[in-house]
Design an enzyme around this catalytic site. Structure first.
Site, short mmCIF file in Angstrom:
data_model
loop_
_atom_site.label_atom_id
_atom_site.label_comp_id
_atom_site.label_asym_id
_atom_site.label_seq_id
_atom_site.Cartn_x
_atom_site.Cartn_y
_atom_site.Cartn_z
N GLY A 14 -15.72 -6.18 -39.46
CA GLY A 14 -14.84 -6.77 -39.88
C GLY A 14 -14.81 -7.95 -41.01
O GLY A 14 -13.67 -7.38 -41.92
N GLU A 163 -26.86 -4.93 -42.30
CA GLU A 163 -27.07 -7.02 -42.47
C GLU A 163 -28.35 -7.12 -43.66
O GLU A 163 -29.01 -6.95 -43.56
CB GLU A 163 -27.09 -7.46 -41.24
CG GLU A 163 -26.24 -7.04 -39.92
CD GLU A 163 -26.07 -7.74 -38.73
OE1 GLU A 163 -26.95 -8.72 -38.52
OE2 GLU A 163 -25.26 -6.74 -37.82
N CYS A 274 -26.81 -1.56 -33.90
CA CYS A 274 -26.88 -0.67 -33.91
C CYS A 274 -27.35 1.17 -33.45
O CYS A 274 -27.33 1.17 -33.09
CB CYS A 274 -26.05 -0.20 -35.34
SG CYS A 274 -24.71 -1.37 -36.38
N PHE A 275 -29.25 0.31 -33.67
CA PHE A 275 -29.62 1.37 -33.45
C PHE A 275 -30.13 2.31 -32.34
O PHE A 275 -29.65 3.07 -32.23
CB PHE A 275 -31.35 1.07 -34.73
CG PHE A 275 -31.26 1.43 -35.65
CD1 PHE A 275 -29.79 1.83 -36.54
CD2 PHE A 275 -32.20 1.04 -36.46
CE1 PHE A 275 -29.82 1.85 -38.20
CE2 PHE A 275 -32.58 1.39 -37.60
CZ PHE A 275 -31.02 1.86 -38.17
C1 UDX Z 1 -28.30 -0.59 -39.41
C2 UDX Z 1 -28.30 0.68 -40.39
O1 UDX Z 1 -28.62 0.25 -41.76
C3 UDX Z 1 -27.21 0.01 -41.12
O2 UDX Z 1 -26.22 1.71 -42.34
C4 UDX Z 1 -25.84 0.36 -39.84
O3 UDX Z 1 -24.38 0.83 -40.38
C5 UDX Z 1 -26.06 -0.41 -38.87
O4 UDX Z 1 -28.10 -0.33 -38.39
P1 UDX Z 1 -28.76 -3.16 -39.90
O5 UDX Z 1 -28.94 -2.77 -38.16
O6 UDX Z 1 -27.66 -4.14 -40.39
O7 UDX Z 1 -28.46 -1.90 -40.57
O8 UDX Z 1 -30.51 -2.89 -40.37
P2 UDX Z 1 -31.51 -1.79 -41.23
O9 UDX Z 1 -31.80 -2.33 -42.43
O10 UDX Z 1 -31.09 -0.64 -40.93
O11 UDX Z 1 -33.34 -2.33 -40.35
C6 UDX Z 1 -32.82 -1.43 -38.75
C7 UDX Z 1 -34.09 -2.53 -38.23
O12 UDX Z 1 -35.28 -1.65 -38.37
C8 UDX Z 1 -34.37 -3.86 -38.28
O13 UDX Z 1 -35.24 -4.07 -37.60
C9 UDX Z 1 -35.29 -3.67 -39.43
O14 UDX Z 1 -36.70 -4.42 -39.42
C10 UDX Z 1 -36.32 -2.64 -38.78
N1 UDX Z 1 -37.05 -1.52 -40.25
C11 UDX Z 1 -36.28 -0.87 -41.17
C12 UDX Z 1 -38.24 -1.38 -39.64
O15 UDX Z 1 -39.21 -1.58 -38.96
N2 UDX Z 1 -38.81 -0.38 -40.48
C13 UDX Z 1 -38.05 0.26 -41.75
O16 UDX Z 1 -38.83 0.45 -42.89
C14 UDX Z 1 -36.69 -0.45 -42.06
P1 ADP Z 2 -19.16 -5.93 -34.45
O1 ADP Z 2 -20.75 -5.95 -34.82
O2 ADP Z 2 -19.00 -4.33 -34.49
O3 ADP Z 2 -18.20 -6.39 -35.73
P2 ADP Z 2 -19.12 -8.47 -33.33
O4 ADP Z 2 -19.26 -8.71 -31.80
O5 ADP Z 2 -19.23 -9.20 -34.56
O6 ADP Z 2 -19.22 -6.79 -33.38
O7 ADP Z 2 -17.14 -8.93 -33.44
C1 ADP Z 2 -15.83 -8.26 -32.53
C2 ADP Z 2 -14.80 -9.10 -33.03
O8 ADP Z 2 -14.01 -9.01 -32.29
C3 ADP Z 2 -14.72 -10.03 -31.73
O9 ADP Z 2 -14.94 -11.75 -32.38
C4 ADP Z 2 -13.92 -10.08 -31.11
O10 ADP Z 2 -13.37 -11.27 -30.33
C5 ADP Z 2 -13.20 -9.28 -31.31
N1 ADP Z 2 -12.49 -8.76 -30.60
C6 ADP Z 2 -13.06 -7.75 -28.85
N2 ADP Z 2 -11.21 -7.45 -28.16
C7 ADP Z 2 -10.53 -8.41 -28.90
C8 ADP Z 2 -9.25 -7.32 -28.73
N3 ADP Z 2 -8.79 -6.72 -27.65
N4 ADP Z 2 -8.27 -7.76 -30.00
C9 ADP Z 2 -8.80 -8.67 -31.27
N5 ADP Z 2 -10.11 -9.37 -31.33
C10 ADP Z 2 -10.93 -8.77 -30.31
#
Ligand code: UDX
Ligand code: ADP
Length: 450
Positions: A14, A163, A274-275
Site C-alpha cells: 500500500g 522490494e 511473496c515467493f
Molecule cells: C518478488 C517478485 O520479484 C515481485 O515481482 C513480486 O511482486 C514479489 O516477489 P521480492 O520478493 O521483493 O519480489 O524480491 P526478488 O528480487 O524477486 O527476490 C526474491 C528472492 O529470490 C530473494 O531472496 C533473492 O535473493 C532471490 N533470488 C533472486 C535469487 O536467489 N537468485 C536470483 O537470480 C534472483
Molecule cells: P503487504 O506486504 O501485503 O503490504 P504488510 O503486512 O506490510 O503487508 O501490510 C499490511 C497492512 O494492512 C498492515 O499495516 C496492517 O495493519 C493492515 N491491515 C490489516 N488488516 C486491516 C484492516 N482490517 N483494516 C485496515 N488495515 C488493515
C-alpha cells in the site's frame, strides 16, 4: 464516480504504490488508511521516519505527502469520501486449520471487505492489491453485494513490485495488470482503474483480463520466478559435485534469448514475503482441484529451496572438521536480499537456526535488518547482534555471507582475516566476493555451485 482513492493497508504494498500513484496523479487525492495507528503515525512523522525502507520512497513521500497523499486511521470517513478503494492488507500463509501452511489467511481481507460494506455510502470499486487465491474476488463480491444498499465491483490489480526496486518498478513497470468482471459495470470500473495508471504508464503496458486470470497470473508469475531460482540452485549442487561453475553455466544458459539472463543467480535460496507464499497458494489450489501431480511439481520448488539452506550448513559442517559446537560464526547479512530491511522468509534465519542447533555461537550483522533479526530470532539465546562488520568478525571461525549487500566486497578483508581465529573460513553464499583475493589473504573459501 469521483477520482479520489483510498488504500486500506499501509504496508509494503500500500505505502509505495499509493505514494507513486499520488505522485503521478497530482489531481487526485490519495489517502492511505490502516488500523495500526503507530504505523500511520510513522508515515506521518515530521522527520520522515516512515515504517518501511525502500530506496527513493522517502523522496516521493516528501514530494507528495500533504499535497495529495495523506495517511489516516479514519477508515470509515475515508471510505465514504472515495469511490475507488484499493485493498492492500496482509494475507499471510494460514498457520491453522484447513489449508494450514499452504492456503492464504484471508481473515484480514474479509474483515476489510466487511468494513467497506458497513461504511459505504454509495457504489464503490474495490481493487484487490494483496495477493489472494484465485476466485477471492468472487467471494468478496458475494459478501459485499449480499443485501447491500449499494453496488460493489471487485477488480484484481496484483502488484509485481520487488522490494528494493519498488519505486522504479512502479514508475517503469513491465506491465500493469487489471482484471475485471465481464459486465458493463465491470468494464466501467476497469476503465476507472486503467485511468489511474494511464497517467504515466504507456497504454499498451496496461493489460486487462478477466478477474480470475489476473488473480492466477500473480501466482503464476511469482511461481515461475521462484522456479528459476530453485532450478539454478538444483544445478548448483551438481556443479559442486562435478567441478563445474554455476555462474558460468548460468551465464551461458541465460545467453539463450528464449531463457534470458535474469533470475539465474544461485545462492542461499529465495526469501521474501511473496515467493513461498504464492507457490504454496498454487500448490493448495492444485490440490483443491485434484491436480496432484501439478501440486507436487510446484511443491518441489519449495523443497529445493529449503534443501539449499540445509546444504549450506552441511557444507560448513564438513569444511569445519565435522564439529561446529562452540565455534563462532558471523552471518554477514540477514535481510532476504540487498537493499531492504525485510527479513520475511529470509534464508539467513533458517541458517541461523540450523547453526544454533549445532551449538554454534552465532553473530548476526546487517546494515538494515538488525532489529528485525533480533525480533525474528528472539527465541534463540546467545545470538549476538552487531552492526559493525569488523566487530562481528572478531574471533570468528567462519563468516557466512548471506545477503549480497553492495558494500561487502569493499570491506577490508585483510583486516577481517587478521581478527579471526585460524583457519578462517568465508562461505560466500551469494558468490559476490572476489574468491581469488580472499584466498590470497589466507582465507579458506566456499561458494555456492563451485
Ligand atoms: C518478488 C517478485 O520479484 C515481485 O515481482 C513480486 O511482486 C514479489 O516477489 P521480492 O520478493 O521483493 O519480489 O524480491 P526478488 O528480487 O524477486 O527476490 C526474491 C528472492 O529470490 C530473494 O531472496 C533473492 O535473493 C532471490 N533470488 C533472486 C535469487 O536467489 N537468485 C536470483 O537470480 C534472483
Ligand atoms: P503487504 O506486504 O501485503 O503490504 P504488510 O503486512 O506490510 O503487508 O501490510 C499490511 C497492512 O494492512 C498492515 O499495516 C496492517 O495493519 C493492515 N491491515 C490489516 N488488516 C486491516 C484492516 N482490517 N483494516 C485496515 N488495515 C488493515
Amino acid at each position: 464516480m469521483n477520482r479520489d482513492i483510498v488504500c486500506i493497508g499501509a504496508g509494503y504494498i500500500g505505502g509505495p504504490t499509493m505514494a507513486v500513484i499520488a505522485k503521478m496523479n497530482p489531481d487526485r487525492k490519495v489517502i492511505v488508511v490502516d488500523i495500526n495507528a503507530e504505523r500511520i503515525a510513522a508515515w506521518n512523522s515530521e522527520d520522515y521516519s516512515i515504517p518501511i525502507y525502500e530506496p527513493g520512497l522517502v523522496d516521493v513521500v516528501k514530494e507528495v505527502r500533504g499535497r495529495n497523499l495523506f495517511f489516516s486511521t479514519d477508515i470509515k470517513g475515508t471510505v465514504q469520501q472515495c469511490d475507488i478503494v484499493f485493498v492492500g492488507v496482509n494475507t499471510p500463509t494460514k498457520m491453522f486449520g484447513r489449508g494450514s501452511g499452504r492456503a492464504s489467511d484471508l481473515q484480514y481481507w474479509e474483515a476489510t471487505a466487511r468494513s467497506i460494506k458497513e461504511y459505504a455510502n454509495g457504489d464503490k470499486v474495490v481493487v484487490e492489491k494483496s495477493t489472494l487465491p484465485v476466485r477471492t474476488a468472487a467471494a468478496m463480491e458475494a459478501i459485499l453485494n449480499d443485501h447491500a444498499s449499494y453496488s460493489f465491483t471487485v477488480l484484481s490489480n496484483p502488484e509485481f513490485l520487488a522490494e528494493g526496486t519498488a519505486i522504479k518498478d512502479l514508475l517503469e513497470p513491465d506491465r500493469v495488470l487489471i482484471g475485471g468482471p465481464e459486465t458493463e459495470e465491470g468494464h466501467r470500473a476497469l476503465e476507472a482503474v486503467v485511468d489511474v495508471y494511464a497517467a504515466w504508464v504507456p497504454r499498451e503496458r496496461i493489460l486487462t483480463t478477466n478477474v480470475w486470470s489476473a488473480e492466477l497470473t500473480k501466482l503464476a508469475a511469482n511461481a515461475f520466478l521462484a522456479q528459476r531460482v530453485s532450478s539454478i540452485n538444483a544445478i548448483a549442487g551438481l556443479c559442486e559435485a562435478t567441478g563445474a561453475d554455476v555462474d558460468e553455466v548460468a551465464r551461458v544458459v541465460g545467453a539463450d534469448r528464449r531463457i534470458g539472463p535474469k533470475f539465474l543467480k544461485a545462492g542461499p535460496g529465495f526469501g521474501g514475503s511473496c515467493f513461498k507464499k504464492d507457490v504454496l497458494n498454487l500448490v493448495y489450489l492444485c490440490e483443491t482441484f485434484g491436480l496432484h501431480t501439478a501440486a507436487e511439481y510446484w511443491m518441489g520448488v519449495i523443497k529445493m529451496n529449503q534443501h539449499q539452506q540445509e546444504r549450506i550448513v552441511s557444507r560448513l559442517f564438513s569444511a569445519m572438521f565435522n564439529t561446529l559446537a562452540n565455534k563462532k560464526i558471523a552471518l554477514f547479512g540477514f535481510a532476504f536480499k540487498a537493499d531492504t530491511g525485510d527479513t520475511r522468509e529470509t534464508p539467513a534465519a533458517t541458517v541461523a537456526r540450523l547453526l544454533a542447533e549445532e551449538h554454534v555461537r552465532v553473530t548476526v550483522t546487517d546494515p538494515k535488518a538488525l532489529d528485525n533479526a533480533r525480533r525474528d530470532l528472539a527465541d534463540l539465546s546467545g545470538v549476538v547482534y552487531e552492526a559493525d562488520e569488523y566487530k562481528a568478525a572478531e574471533g570468528a571461525d567462519a563468516i557466512v555471507l548471506m545477503t549480497d549487500w553492495r558494500h561487502y566486497p569493499t570491506l577490508d578483508w585483510r583486516k577481517i582475516y587478521d581478527s579471526m581465529r585460524k583457519p578462517a573460513l568465508v562461505f560466500d553464499t551469494r558468490n559476490c566476493l572476489d574468491a581469488a583475493e580472499l584466498k590470497q589473504i589466507g582465507f579458506r573459501v566456499l561458494n555456492v555451485g563451485k
